[in-house]
Design an enzyme around this catalytic site. Structure first.
Site, PDB file in Angstrom:
ATOM      1  N   LYS A 184     -13.969  10.617  26.669  1.00  0.00           N
ATOM      2  CA  LYS A 184     -13.596  11.802  27.451  1.00  0.00           C
ATOM      3  C   LYS A 184     -14.640  11.945  28.547  1.00  0.00           C
ATOM      4  O   LYS A 184     -15.744  12.418  28.316  1.00  0.00           O
ATOM      5  CB  LYS A 184     -13.577  13.035  26.550  1.00  0.00           C
ATOM      6  CG  LYS A 184     -13.641  14.395  27.282  1.00  0.00           C
ATOM      7  CD  LYS A 184     -12.511  14.616  28.260  1.00  0.00           C
ATOM      8  CE  LYS A 184     -12.588  16.016  28.872  1.00  0.00           C
ATOM      9  NZ  LYS A 184     -13.595  16.149  29.948  1.00  0.00           N
ATOM     10  N   GLU A 259     -27.275  14.171  22.915  1.00  0.00           N
ATOM     11  CA  GLU A 259     -28.328  14.062  23.934  1.00  0.00           C
ATOM     12  C   GLU A 259     -28.131  15.249  24.855  1.00  0.00           C
ATOM     13  O   GLU A 259     -27.197  15.292  25.643  1.00  0.00           O
ATOM     14  CB  GLU A 259     -28.211  12.734  24.684  1.00  0.00           C
ATOM     15  CG  GLU A 259     -29.442  12.410  25.509  1.00  0.00           C
ATOM     16  CD  GLU A 259     -29.234  12.648  26.992  1.00  0.00           C
ATOM     17  OE1 GLU A 259     -29.765  13.677  27.489  1.00  0.00           O
ATOM     18  OE2 GLU A 259     -28.569  11.841  27.636  1.00  0.00           O
ATOM     19  N   CYS A 293     -31.253  14.891  33.170  1.00  0.00           N
ATOM     20  CA  CYS A 293     -31.790  15.673  32.060  1.00  0.00           C
ATOM     21  C   CYS A 293     -33.243  15.342  31.774  1.00  0.00           C
ATOM     22  O   CYS A 293     -33.922  16.080  31.061  1.00  0.00           O
ATOM     23  CB  CYS A 293     -30.946  15.463  30.815  1.00  0.00           C
ATOM     24  SG  CYS A 293     -30.706  13.735  30.402  1.00  0.00           S
ATOM     25  N   GLU A 390     -33.684  24.729  33.041  1.00  0.00           N
ATOM     26  CA  GLU A 390     -33.416  23.465  33.723  1.00  0.00           C
ATOM     27  C   GLU A 390     -32.776  23.771  35.080  1.00  0.00           C
ATOM     28  O   GLU A 390     -31.749  24.434  35.163  1.00  0.00           O
ATOM     29  CB  GLU A 390     -32.453  22.645  32.855  1.00  0.00           C
ATOM     30  CG  GLU A 390     -32.511  21.172  33.074  1.00  0.00           C
ATOM     31  CD  GLU A 390     -31.664  20.405  32.066  1.00  0.00           C
ATOM     32  OE1 GLU A 390     -31.795  19.174  32.020  1.00  0.00           O
ATOM     33  OE2 GLU A 390     -30.874  21.021  31.329  1.00  0.00           O
TER      34      GLU A 390
END
Length: 486
Positions: A184, A259, A293, A390
């Protein structure tokens, strides 16, 4: 299109999903549009797959598993290497597709194709190294062995920022182990995955082994987590979504690898090679316009070298060229969408309001695209949003520290634990600090530590499980103990 005049892998006028070796439209007969973040122009429309397509893909993968899992490791490895070779053959077009759909600078996108292919190379080799065990028995009439077998059908839910590399990092070990699966892809970058499916087809990989279903995230995700055929799921994305997926996996105790988000500290000690440290910060922070990330989110510089390091970094940032992602001279492309720009603006505005100084950049660029100037902030303090969330954008916040103990404490003061960086020329300090930082990946005098042959993953709320290295194939295998009585 400057780099590729026409696309041969995909017909942008008739994009379809890939299920059981066939190119299909969505049963809902609905579509979503894909927009080029460099220009704001619509690239194409994508079938909005949902529960029906996800279920069909899972069943196709289940059927294909019966024969794929029976192939020898050498046979599966040959398929992976064919796929790898096709990626190199179509490198320019894959890079152009990626650059067009999600805004990655073309030269970086080309690098990602190579990086993605490296996982296929590595796991073609690891397929041959799935070793079992013979265990000494406690009685003479028994033989104890452990064999490893593929878990079955897996699902990979991939992010938009590395649409090819994150897919091969999951599919590579899965296929090598003998699993089949469903991918996906993120709605911002489905074309890269569908172009990859064309290569799966060209490589002659049997129908149903790899399936690509883009579209309605909730519907597809629900089917993946509710369907008992799916045994293992690998997800790369936000921590918030990851927590939800843990709950969804619980009823069937599905294997889950996560993750998730990061908030990487980047520490520059007074004995560091400042030129090398600034190069590392530039590479880590501004790669993919800061949309990674593992990028440096908090830059801690020893107070004795703050001014010198900052000047070096600012000079390097000033030289970065912002522009249309498909242009080979572009170093900083757009953010993936307007929401990404708004978040960066919010972080910078909050920092400035609380006393930060804009040393370079500090504003959005243009009207049509989603560009933000490469930015460096000084006088940053712990209470600012940018030091706690972030940013996912091209902003480097610099703060100072006084002692090793202080900076370790500050660096570890986060719910995340994905990546951290430190620069020093003192070997004892390098060992001490590396061991003290609570992060899964440490860049020691290295701003780009990721590689196919090493494990990648986080600690704390940055997830669990590892991808890459020999560790990356473990979760796609079950260990079966056989006790034979003679």
């Amino acid at each position: 299109m400057e780099k590729v005049k026409e696309f041969t892998l995909l017909d942008f006028e008739d994009v379809r999903l890939f299920v059981n070796g066939e190119w299909v439209t969505a049963a809902s007969n609905s579509y979503f549009t894909l927009t080029n973040p460099s220009t704001g122009e619509v690239v194409t429309k994508i079938p909005r797959g949902g529960k029906v397509e996800a279920k069909d893909a899972i069943e196709a993968a289940s059927q294909a598993f019966q024969s794929w899992s029976k192939l020898s490791a050498y046979e599966r490895a040959e398929y992976l290497l064919k796929l790898r070779d096709l990626m190199f053959e179509h490198e320019e077009e894959l890079a152009a597709i990626m650059s067009t759909e999600m805004g990655k600078a073309f030269t970086e996108a080309r690098g990602e194709v190579k990086y993605a292919a490296s996982f296929l190379t590595w796991y073609a080799e690891e397929a041959r190294r799935i070793y079992g065990e013979t265990i000494p028995a406690s009685v003479p009439n028994k033989r104890l062995t452990v064999i490893k077998q593929p878990v079955g059908v897996i699902a990979a839910i991939t992010p938009w920022n590395f649409p090819l590399a994150m897919m091969t990092r999951k599919l590579g070990p899965a296929l090598a182990a003998g699993c089949t699966g469903v991918v996906k892809p993120a709605s911002q970058s489905p074309l890269s995955a569908l172009a990859f499916a064309k290569l799966v087809e060209k490589a002659g990989i049997p129908n149903g082994v790899v399936n690509i279903v883009a579209g309605a995230t909730r519907e597809i995700s629900d089917e993946i987590f509710e369907n008992p055929i799916v045994k293992k799921i690998s997800f790369t994305g936000s921590t918030e979504v990851g927590k939800t997926l843990v709950e969804k996996s619980a009823p069937q105790l599905k294997k889950l690898a996560l993750e998730l988000g990061g908030h990487a500290p980047f520490i520059v000690f007074e004995d560091a090679d400042l030129e090398k440290a600034a190069e590392g910060a530039l590479a880590s922070k501004f790669r993919n316009a800061g949309q990674t990330c593992v990028c440096a989110n908090r830059i801690y510089v020893h107070e004795n070298v703050r001014e010198e390091f900052t000047n070096i970094l600012v000079d390097k940032v000033k030289s970065l060229k912002v522009g249309n992602s498909i242009d080979e001279t572009t170093q900083i492309g757009p953010l993936v969408n307007k929401e990404g720009v708004k978040k960066v603006e919010e972080h910078v505005s909050d920092a400035v309001a609380k006393g930060a100084v804009v040393l370079h950049g500090g504003k959005a660029l243009g009207e049509e695209g989603c560009f933000y100037e490469p930015t460096v902030l000084g006088n940053v303090t712990k209470d600012m949003l940018i030091m706690n969330e972030e940013t996912f954008g091209p902003v480097a916040p610099i703060t100072t520290f006084h002692s090793e103990e202080e900076v370790i404490k500050e660096a570890n003061d986060t719910i995340y634990g994905l990546a951290a960086y430190l620069y020093t020329s003192n070997i004892s300090r390098a060992v001490r600090v590396s061991e003290s930082l609570n992060f899964g990946v440490i860049g020691l005098n290295d701003g780009l530590p990721g590689t196919a042959q090493a494990p990648f993953g986080g600690m704390n709320q940055s997830g669990y499980g590892r991808e890459g290295g020999h560790q990356g194939i473990r979760d796609y295998l079950e260990e079966k103990f056989i006790s034979l009585s003679l």
